[in-house]
Design a protein around this motif. Structure first.
Motif, mmCIF file in Angstrom:
data_model
loop_
_atom_site.group_PDB
_atom_site.id
_atom_site.type_symbol
_atom_site.label_atom_id
_atom_site.label_comp_id
_atom_site.label_asym_id
_atom_site.label_seq_id
_atom_site.Cartn_x
_atom_site.Cartn_y
_atom_site.Cartn_z
ATOM 1 N N LEU A 1 60.442 3.689 -27.540
ATOM 2 C CA LEU A 1 60.909 2.348 -27.197
ATOM 3 C C LEU A 1 60.007 1.320 -27.870
ATOM 4 C CD1 LEU A 1 61.425 2.997 -23.407
ATOM 5 C CD2 LEU A 1 63.256 2.313 -24.937
ATOM 6 N N LEU A 2 60.620 0.365 -28.544
ATOM 7 C CA LEU A 2 59.843 -0.628 -29.267
ATOM 8 C C LEU A 2 60.446 -2.012 -29.022
ATOM 9 C CD1 LEU A 2 57.497 -1.072 -31.272
ATOM 10 C CD2 LEU A 2 59.134 -0.736 -33.121
ATOM 11 N N THR B 1 69.009 -1.283 -19.502
ATOM 12 C CA THR B 1 69.030 -0.168 -18.558
ATOM 13 C C THR B 1 68.840 1.138 -19.315
ATOM 14 O OG1 THR B 1 70.534 -1.376 -17.097
ATOM 15 C CG2 THR B 1 70.352 1.006 -16.771
ATOM 16 N N VAL B 2 67.700 1.764 -19.112
ATOM 17 C CA VAL B 2 67.390 3.056 -19.740
ATOM 18 C C VAL B 2 67.738 4.149 -18.745
ATOM 19 C CG1 VAL B 2 65.574 4.491 -20.749
ATOM 20 C CG2 VAL B 2 65.554 2.010 -21.107
ATOM 21 N N THR B 3 68.517 5.144 -19.183
ATOM 22 C CA THR B 3 68.954 6.213 -18.277
ATOM 23 C C THR B 3 68.241 7.536 -18.518
ATOM 24 O OG1 THR B 3 70.795 6.733 -19.783
ATOM 25 C CG2 THR B 3 71.233 5.185 -17.989
ATOM 26 N N LEU C 1 64.343 -1.664 -30.017
ATOM 27 C CA LEU C 1 64.627 -0.498 -30.846
ATOM 28 C C LEU C 1 64.367 0.739 -30.001
ATOM 29 C CD1 LEU C 1 62.897 -1.552 -34.190
ATOM 30 C CD2 LEU C 1 65.357 -1.302 -33.821
ATOM 31 N N HIS C 2 65.285 1.694 -30.025
ATOM 32 C CA HIS C 2 65.072 2.919 -29.264
ATOM 33 C C HIS C 2 65.584 4.117 -30.057
ATOM 34 C CE1 HIS C 2 69.354 3.422 -27.967
ATOM 35 N NE2 HIS C 2 69.380 2.107 -28.098
ATOM 36 N N VAL D 1 65.720 8.869 -25.927
ATOM 37 C CA VAL D 1 66.079 7.757 -25.051
ATOM 38 C C VAL D 1 67.582 7.511 -25.105
ATOM 39 C CG1 VAL D 1 65.879 5.255 -24.749
ATOM 40 C CG2 VAL D 1 63.838 6.630 -25.161
ATOM 41 N N ARG D 2 68.155 7.254 -23.923
ATOM 42 C CA ARG D 2 69.542 6.816 -23.826
ATOM 43 C C ARG D 2 69.599 5.564 -22.973
ATOM 44 N NH1 ARG D 2 70.492 12.357 -22.786
ATOM 45 N NH2 ARG D 2 71.027 11.902 -20.613
#
Length: 210
Positions: A22-23, A100-102, A67-68, A72-73
């Motif tokens: 994650l950025l 929202t990161v799942t 940016l991911h 990561v989803r």
């Protein structure tokens, strides 16, 4: 110059940051630039990033983004406080971007770029706008601090520096953990201003993420 900057950023992401999952990004003009940056990262031997960006109100066109990369989803993103106003203008030129990161861990990640201190000593409204931005964000975070939550980015504030400290003071009272506390004091800076170390950028974490 544009190509050189993209190459330099791609090199920094891959070689120095080691391609984080994650950025958070500040002062980016549009999604197309982030997509080009992602291609440069791949060409550098790094992973492919996906980008999230919602256009804000900054007159210069600068926005915040995320940016991911795998694993990561994310399931969605929204701009916080986008409809709030101050002196007839949007309160946040760059509304905080809540993502929202799942997976692999569930969390809400908010990318922040608060109003700069330009004019702080001459214009009273600058201090008031900075105060309102930080107060709104801190209150929003306080109400959600029992959830996995991270507020990251450029808060344009630092402790123990008069009016410049107000956003930092409000965030410190939110109940979130300031990740700089886990860093030795001589390393607690994110930039240099006139050759002096200064902390403008923060990662504030809820207790579960800490």
């Amino acid at each position: 110059v544009y190509r050189a900057r993209l190459n330099a950023l791609a090199g920094y992401i891959v070689d120095t940051l080691r391609s984080p999952q994650l950025l958070a990004v500040q002062e980016v003009e549009n999604l197309a630039i982030l997509e080009r940056l992602s291609k440069r990262v791949v060409a550098r031997g790094g992973p492919r990033y996906q980008a999230l960006l919602l256009e804000g109100h900054d007159p210069s066109g600068m926005d915040v983004a995320l940016l991911h990369r795998a694993p990561v989803r994310v399931s969605g993103a929204r701009a916080l406080f986008a409809d709030q106003t101050f002196r007839g203008q949007p309160l946040y030129s760059r509304p905080p971007l809540a993502v929202t990161v799942t997976a692999p861990d569930a969390m809400t990640r908010v990318i922040v770029h608060l109003r700069s201190a330009n004019g702080l000593g001459e214009k009273a409204w600058v201090a008031e706008k900075r105060r309102r931005q930080a107060a709104g964000l801190a209150q929003w975070a306080r109400q959600r601090r029992d959830r996995p939550l991270a507020l990251v980015g450029d808060f344009n504030s630092a402790p123990d520096s008069g009016a410049f400290s107000e956003p930092w003071t409000l965030m410190a009272a939110s109940g979130l953990y300031n990740s700089w506390e886990g860093v030795t004091e001589d390393q607690r800076y994110s930039c240099r201003h006139r050759c002096r170390p200064q902390t403008l950028d923060y990662i504030w974490l809820s207790a579960s993420l800490k």
